[in-house]
Design a protein around this motif. Sequence first.
Motif, PDB file in Angstrom:
ATOM      1  N   SER A  28     -44.780  32.003 -23.775  1.00  0.00           N
ATOM      2  CA  SER A  28     -45.322  31.846 -25.127  1.00  0.00           C
ATOM      3  C   SER A  28     -45.062  33.087 -25.965  1.00  0.00           C
ATOM      4  O   SER A  28     -44.986  34.195 -25.436  1.00  0.00           O
ATOM      5  CB  SER A  28     -46.828  31.611 -25.051  1.00  0.00           C
ATOM      6  OG  SER A  28     -47.085  30.515 -24.216  1.00  0.00           O
ATOM      7  N   HIS A  75     -45.796  37.836 -23.006  1.00  0.00           N
ATOM      8  CA  HIS A  75     -46.644  38.464 -21.986  1.00  0.00           C
ATOM      9  C   HIS A  75     -46.342  37.744 -20.678  1.00  0.00           C
ATOM     10  O   HIS A  75     -46.696  36.573 -20.531  1.00  0.00           O
ATOM     11  CB  HIS A  75     -48.135  38.288 -22.306  1.00  0.00           C
ATOM     12  CG  HIS A  75     -48.561  38.949 -23.578  1.00  0.00           C
ATOM     13  ND1 HIS A  75     -49.781  38.693 -24.170  1.00  0.00           N
ATOM     14  CD2 HIS A  75     -47.943  39.849 -24.377  1.00  0.00           C
ATOM     15  CE1 HIS A  75     -49.895  39.426 -25.280  1.00  0.00           C
ATOM     16  NE2 HIS A  75     -48.788  40.126 -25.424  1.00  0.00           N
ATOM     17  N   GLY A 106     -40.702  37.354 -11.363  1.00  0.00           N
ATOM     18  CA  GLY A 106     -40.352  38.485 -10.487  1.00  0.00           C
ATOM     19  C   GLY A 106     -39.108  39.211 -10.998  1.00  0.00           C
ATOM     20  O   GLY A 106     -39.065  40.447 -11.035  1.00  0.00           O
ATOM     21  N   ALA A 131     -51.417  35.342 -24.534  1.00  0.00           N
ATOM     22  CA  ALA A 131     -50.198  35.585 -25.327  1.00  0.00           C
ATOM     23  C   ALA A 131     -50.151  34.760 -26.622  1.00  0.00           C
ATOM     24  O   ALA A 131     -50.139  35.318 -27.721  1.00  0.00           O
ATOM     25  CB  ALA A 131     -48.952  35.356 -24.471  1.00  0.00           C
ATOM     26  N   HIS A 162     -54.050  28.634 -17.477  1.00  0.00           N
ATOM     27  CA  HIS A 162     -53.996  27.861 -16.242  1.00  0.00           C
ATOM     28  C   HIS A 162     -54.224  26.369 -16.522  1.00  0.00           C
ATOM     29  O   HIS A 162     -55.171  26.007 -17.223  1.00  0.00           O
ATOM     30  CB  HIS A 162     -55.064  28.391 -15.272  1.00  0.00           C
ATOM     31  CG  HIS A 162     -54.810  27.940 -13.882  1.00  0.00           C
ATOM     32  ND1 HIS A 162     -55.083  26.662 -13.462  1.00  0.00           N
ATOM     33  CD2 HIS A 162     -54.266  28.577 -12.821  1.00  0.00           C
ATOM     34  CE1 HIS A 162     -54.731  26.529 -12.196  1.00  0.00           C
ATOM     35  NE2 HIS A 162     -54.227  27.687 -11.790  1.00  0.00           N
ATOM     36  N   ILE A 174     -48.037  25.099 -17.060  1.00  0.00           N
ATOM     37  CA  ILE A 174     -47.640  24.296 -15.893  1.00  0.00           C
ATOM     38  C   ILE A 174     -46.523  25.023 -15.177  1.00  0.00           C
ATOM     39  O   ILE A 174     -45.585  25.497 -15.816  1.00  0.00           O
ATOM     40  CB  ILE A 174     -47.090  22.934 -16.367  1.00  0.00           C
ATOM     41  CG1 ILE A 174     -48.136  22.195 -17.175  1.00  0.00           C
ATOM     42  CG2 ILE A 174     -46.578  22.098 -15.207  1.00  0.00           C
ATOM     43  CD1 ILE A 174     -47.553  21.091 -18.025  1.00  0.00           C
TER      44      ILE A 174
HETATM   45  C1  LIG Z   1     -45.449  25.934 -22.266  1.00  0.00           C
HETATM   46  C2  LIG Z   1     -45.579  27.040 -21.230  1.00  0.00           C
HETATM   47  C3  LIG Z   1     -45.848  28.319 -21.646  1.00  0.00           C
HETATM   48  C4  LIG Z   1     -45.967  29.354 -20.701  1.00  0.00           C
HETATM   49  N1  LIG Z   1     -46.248  30.602 -21.140  1.00  0.00           N
HETATM   50  C5  LIG Z   1     -46.389  31.599 -20.236  1.00  0.00           C
HETATM   51  C6  LIG Z   1     -46.713  32.939 -20.686  1.00  0.00           C
HETATM   52  O1  LIG Z   1     -46.854  33.211 -21.884  1.00  0.00           O
HETATM   53  N2  LIG Z   1     -46.840  33.913 -19.743  1.00  0.00           N
HETATM   54  C7  LIG Z   1     -46.703  33.639 -18.396  1.00  0.00           C
HETATM   55  O2  LIG Z   1     -46.833  34.583 -17.585  1.00  0.00           O
HETATM   56  N3  LIG Z   1     -46.400  32.387 -17.954  1.00  0.00           N
HETATM   57  C8  LIG Z   1     -46.223  31.385 -18.842  1.00  0.00           C
HETATM   58  N4  LIG Z   1     -45.900  30.119 -18.393  1.00  0.00           N
HETATM   59  C9  LIG Z   1     -45.631  29.910 -16.944  1.00  0.00           C
HETATM   60  C10 LIG Z   1     -44.151  30.257 -16.646  1.00  0.00           C
HETATM   61  O3  LIG Z   1     -43.305  29.342 -17.317  1.00  0.00           O
HETATM   62  C11 LIG Z   1     -43.786  30.193 -15.158  1.00  0.00           C
HETATM   63  O4  LIG Z   1     -44.251  28.997 -14.614  1.00  0.00           O
HETATM   64  C12 LIG Z   1     -44.334  31.378 -14.363  1.00  0.00           C
HETATM   65  O5  LIG Z   1     -43.848  32.602 -14.885  1.00  0.00           O
HETATM   66  C13 LIG Z   1     -43.905  31.279 -12.872  1.00  0.00           C
HETATM   67  O6  LIG Z   1     -42.502  31.174 -12.806  1.00  0.00           O
HETATM   68  P1  LIG Z   1     -41.689  31.896 -11.623  1.00  0.00           P
HETATM   69  O7  LIG Z   1     -40.265  31.428 -11.704  1.00  0.00           O
HETATM   70  O8  LIG Z   1     -41.922  33.344 -11.644  1.00  0.00           O
HETATM   71  O9  LIG Z   1     -42.391  31.316 -10.329  1.00  0.00           O
HETATM   72  P2  LIG Z   1     -41.791  30.182  -9.348  1.00  0.00           P
HETATM   73  O10 LIG Z   1     -40.606  30.717  -8.634  1.00  0.00           O
HETATM   74  O11 LIG Z   1     -41.621  28.905 -10.129  1.00  0.00           O
HETATM   75  O12 LIG Z   1     -43.015  30.012  -8.377  1.00  0.00           O
HETATM   76  C14 LIG Z   1     -43.328  31.005  -7.387  1.00  0.00           C
HETATM   77  C15 LIG Z   1     -44.602  30.628  -6.670  1.00  0.00           C
HETATM   78  O13 LIG Z   1     -45.722  30.776  -7.541  1.00  0.00           O
HETATM   79  C16 LIG Z   1     -46.416  29.549  -7.677  1.00  0.00           C
HETATM   80  N5  LIG Z   1     -46.843  29.501  -9.078  1.00  0.00           N
HETATM   81  C17 LIG Z   1     -46.044  29.580 -10.160  1.00  0.00           C
HETATM   82  N6  LIG Z   1     -46.777  29.546 -11.273  1.00  0.00           N
HETATM   83  C18 LIG Z   1     -48.062  29.452 -10.890  1.00  0.00           C
HETATM   84  C19 LIG Z   1     -49.289  29.345 -11.569  1.00  0.00           C
HETATM   85  N7  LIG Z   1     -49.350  29.384 -12.904  1.00  0.00           N
HETATM   86  N8  LIG Z   1     -50.428  29.250 -10.842  1.00  0.00           N
HETATM   87  C20 LIG Z   1     -50.382  29.214  -9.509  1.00  0.00           C
HETATM   88  N9  LIG Z   1     -49.255  29.299  -8.784  1.00  0.00           N
HETATM   89  C21 LIG Z   1     -48.103  29.409  -9.461  1.00  0.00           C
HETATM   90  C22 LIG Z   1     -45.408  28.474  -7.333  1.00  0.00           C
HETATM   91  O14 LIG Z   1     -46.021  27.267  -6.883  1.00  0.00           O
HETATM   92  C23 LIG Z   1     -44.621  29.149  -6.238  1.00  0.00           C
HETATM   93  O15 LIG Z   1     -45.284  29.073  -5.001  1.00  0.00           O
HETATM   94  C24 LIG Z   1     -45.804  29.076 -19.316  1.00  0.00           C
HETATM   95  C25 LIG Z   1     -45.512  27.755 -18.912  1.00  0.00           C
HETATM   96  C26 LIG Z   1     -45.405  26.754 -19.846  1.00  0.00           C
HETATM   97  C27 LIG Z   1     -45.095  25.343 -19.383  1.00  0.00           C
END
Ligand SMILES: Cc1cc2nc3c(=O)[nH]c(=O)nc-3n(C[C@H](O)[C@H](O)[C@H](O)COP(=O)(O)OP(=O)(O)OC[C@H]3O[C@@H](n4cnc5c(N)ncnc54)[C@H](O)[C@@H]3O)c2cc1C
Length: 323
Positions: free
Chosen positions: A138, A152, A163, A205, A292, A319
């Motif tokens: 966001s 953020h 990561g 954020a 969340h 999500i």
């Molecule tokens: C519309 C929208 C806006 C978003 N805005 C933001 C934002 O402003 N800042 C932000 O930090 N994120 C935000 N997110 C979440 C972001 O898009 C990712 O899902 C998040 O950063 C995890 O991605 P990753 O590739 O690092 O983890 P992945 O590689 O996809 O997942 C790694 C592990 O973490 C777990 N995991 C991932 N996300 C979560 C969670 N939220 N709760 C519990 N377990 C989880 C997975 O199941 C997996 O086991 C937003 C999502 C959406 C849909």
Amino acid sequence: MPEIILDDTAYASTTGETVLDTLTRNGATVPSSCRSGVCQTCLMRAVDGAVPPESQKGLKDTLRARGYFLACQCMPTEALRIERPGAEARRLAAKVHAITPLNREIVSVALECSDMGDYRAGQFINVFKDDSLSRSYSLASAPAIDPHLTLHVRKMENGRVSGWIHEALRVGDQVAISQPLGECFYVPSDPEQPLLLMGTGSGLAPLYGIIRDALRHGHRGPIHLYHGSGHKHGLYLIDELRALAREHANVQYHPCVSREEPSEDLRRGRVVDIALSDLTALAYWRVFLCGHPDMVQSAKKRLYLAGASLKNIYADAFIHSAA
Ligand SMILES: Cc1cc2nc3c(=O)[nH]c(=O)nc-3n(C[C@H](O)[C@H](O)[C@H](O)COP(=O)(O)OP(=O)(O)OC[C@H]3O[C@@H](n4cnc5c(N)ncnc54)[C@H](O)[C@@H]3O)c2cc1C
């Protein structure tokens, strides 16, 4: 079952399967993230054949008219020849301007992007780690206030994109991003309307962008911002938000912690419980909920039961990817 043709290869779909499932099950590389029709990462275009209307929900009219659809929401009813997105849905080039810690697990990432055009504080963009992997973040920045796009990003354990952002991304790097997406933003149509902003973790954020955008537009109605985390170390921008509340008599900022006895003037409990104990008669309020997915879903239900109108509730559930 209908056949799907992509890059001159035919893929047979099975009953109840989306186009995205059919393609990925057969080893085709298709970018995707939320798989819920929110992030629009799996946007594709039907060149031959009609796609069901639900697979075009949330897309701009111009994209709909050109046959664009979301592969994760598309259960085809007829044979489709499809292609990957073209220039209309193009990626934009951005440069990392700054990366700054906000607390132990969240960094602020400032991006320079000269092609971004108009965006609204609170919308989100997709950040591409590579051709097939992206995640939504966001916008905490507001266009008329901040010189850069600001995100953020919370570091998730084993998070492929968060990561990478925390550990590998550096100032000066180029990254591909999408155009701004989403409907969670302030509209200056009623400056007296009370606003309730509620978020957990990095869900602050969009709210940080929205609250400053509303004030810049001269919003006069009461604005209540509830930011929650389990522990105090999960909160951030506390001083900045307290300063904002001091500068604007209509702003009340409530930092909340749910898993420890709060020190100073933090509130104890979950944001939804605290907000609902403070506020009644929500019928006329505009509500923004971010963070969340469980919090967003339960808050939406409880605020509706407390009188808020669903059409006045704008929500972005963070999500996470199913793939
Ligand atoms: C519309 C929208 C806006 C978003 N805005 C933001 C934002 O402003 N800042 C932000 O930090 N994120 C935000 N997110 C979440 C972001 O898009 C990712 O899902 C998040 O950063 C995890 O991605 P990753 O590739 O690092 O983890 P992945 O590689 O996809 O997942 C790694 C592990 O973490 C777990 N995991 C991932 N996300 C979560 C969670 N939220 N709760 C519990 N377990 C989880 C997975 O199941 C997996 O086991 C937003 C999502 C959406 C849909």
